[in-house]
Design an enzyme around this catalytic site. Structure first.
Site, mmCIF file in Angstrom:
data_model
loop_
_atom_site.group_PDB
_atom_site.id
_atom_site.type_symbol
_atom_site.label_atom_id
_atom_site.label_comp_id
_atom_site.label_asym_id
_atom_site.label_seq_id
_atom_site.Cartn_x
_atom_site.Cartn_y
_atom_site.Cartn_z
ATOM 1 N N SER A 146 -11.455 36.355 12.788
ATOM 2 C CA SER A 146 -12.713 36.929 12.319
ATOM 3 C C SER A 146 -12.486 38.379 11.863
ATOM 4 C CB SER A 146 -13.770 36.812 13.421
ATOM 5 O OG SER A 146 -15.056 37.061 12.904
ATOM 6 N N ASP A 222 -18.214 26.528 10.794
ATOM 7 C CA ASP A 222 -18.300 27.922 11.251
ATOM 8 C C ASP A 222 -19.655 28.497 10.844
ATOM 9 O OD1 ASP A 222 -18.029 30.785 11.348
ATOM 10 O OD2 ASP A 222 -15.844 30.533 11.281
ATOM 11 N N HIS A 254 -16.595 28.624 14.913
ATOM 12 C CA HIS A 254 -16.029 29.984 14.892
ATOM 13 C C HIS A 254 -15.382 30.374 16.218
ATOM 14 C CE1 HIS A 254 -15.710 33.821 12.781
ATOM 15 N NE2 HIS A 254 -16.134 34.469 13.852
#
Lengths: 281, 281
Positions: A146, A222, A254
């Protein structure tokens, strides 16, 4: 350095350390995994894992299950914290700014510019410390999740001679074009478009002469895919970048349930790049 | 049942559910991992993981890295919470009594006896729910960590016909002889030596006719080894128990860094026992 943890994990040792960072002007904590194969006579290559928003060094260390394959492949894992910390360090109530949200940049605007120099910490101060204290070679790779995927791409693309390979899970690919990145960059840099581009993977990859192999995995379920991560921006900009593999994974979200599912393939990728670099030296 | 999570993890799906337990008179949360091989036509065997003090269903699910090998072996993983929960449920400020410390017993003393029936929940109510809702067969195994290792040993030794195998990491082997167990048993049972013995693995194994295969791993650097876990009490009592394997592991501590290092061998052990039971049916 103060040792906070030492315990056996798979065929190696899991450590955690705290040290005073002259660069960041605060105490910083990192986790380190050393496979048994790492000795003074046999320093091993190292993968730096850069974590996402709200994380510290413990999320990856306890949840990714990476030590198993790292010990098999003979890789060290260094997991830094991802912002400066402390009561004397500027902060913000939002989870996406300040402590816990360093974005791997060298901030130029007050109050952030005093401590927020995570780009230099990750790419320079920390490797210098690590390679001076542990049986770890100067072969380095970057990986992250991320916001940490963004960090891995940006640091690796800007300093390609220092890294054998880059990988990322669910990276923020175009921070200039998403809310997370726009908020952070506005605070850390002000409205300086040219500076923003130097911390934006999609902008960097369009014009780079770097040829570092890149591996990206992205879950199709996600929740941040189309609002914050924007991998299509990176893929379009990377049309002429010859060494990018992008895997779109149906059903994965995610979380670290996604990271743990594919961390083996990422570490195998980094091990293969380290091997190739040694053979072509 | 309310679904709290569904996401892909390795070659399977990680779920989390909440349900109302008529037995415990409160809402209970559990995690479930189903490998892709589990279908209505092919129900798969199930390993129940019992967690330790202060944990809930998320510790094992996020830290043990068990889904990889479970998907390879075609095993379901059920991870219950380990005490009743809620504002209306008796509790204690100590981490080792009340909510977060159910000890897998049916309490007989007020205020605990109203909700603390974790032995029946784990061995009866929950499997009934699981096997009625999911493609999971009636082949069951128990595994657990610390207080959960105690639970796995006690439940499996008392109900051997219901389980193919038992395993434990760092179990509390003789709760009647350690502080954790003495405190909990005094509150949950009062001073009833006979009842205590029915929840004490060392006492049970000395006289059992059960022949369930048992696998135990214990870290030698475990900070609770000689004060709370007391595996020697179990090993001495098990002199005539023919199916117990005990591995003492130098350098490993009490954490999930130890569990993740050997969870593969535990799930392989359970898979082999399930296979043997199917072949001898």
């Amino acid at each position: 350095m103060e040792q906070l943890l030492q315990t056996r994990c798979f065929n190696g040792t899991q450590f955690r350390f705290r040290h005073d960072s002259p660069l960041l002007q605060c105490a910083m904590t990192f986790s380190l995994y050393l496979p048994d194969t790492a000795t003074a006579d046999n320093p091993v290559p190292c993968v730096y894992w850069l974590s996402g928003l709200t994380c510290n060094d413990e999320n990856f260390t306890t949840k990714a299950g990476a030590q198993r394959i790292a010990s098999e492949l003979g890789l060290a894992l260094v997991v830094p914290d991802m912002s400066p910390r402390g009561n004397h360090v500027a902060d913000d109530p939002g989870y996406d700014l300040g402590q816990g949200a360093g974005f791997y940049v060298n901030a130029t605007q007050p109050p952030w510019s005093a401590h927020y120099k995570m780009f230099d910490y990750i790419s320079d101060e920390l490797p210098h410390l690590i390679e001076g204290h542990f049986p770890i070679s100067q072969q380095r790779a970057l990986s992250g999740h991320s916001m940490g995927g963004h960090g891995a791409l940006v640091i690796g693309l800007r300093q390609p001679s220092r890294y054998s390979s880059i990988s990322a899970f669910s990276p923020i690919c175009a921070p200039s074009a998403c809310q997370w990145g726009q908020k952070a960059f506005t605070h850390y840099f002000g409205r300086d478009d040219e500076l923003w581009r130097t911390y934006d993977a999609a902008a960097l990859i369009a014009n780079t002469t770097a040829r570092v192999p890149i591996l990206i995995d992205q879950g199709e379920d996600d929740e941040f895919l189309h609002t914050q991560l924007l991998p299509d921006n990176l893929l379009q900009a990377a049309a002429n970048y010859p060494m990018l593999t992008f895997n779109s994974r149906p059903g994965y979200d995610h979380s670290y349930f996604f990271v743990c599912s594919f961390i083996d393939t990422h570490l195998q990728f980094h091990a293969a790049c380290f091997r190739r670099d040694r053979e072509t030296e």
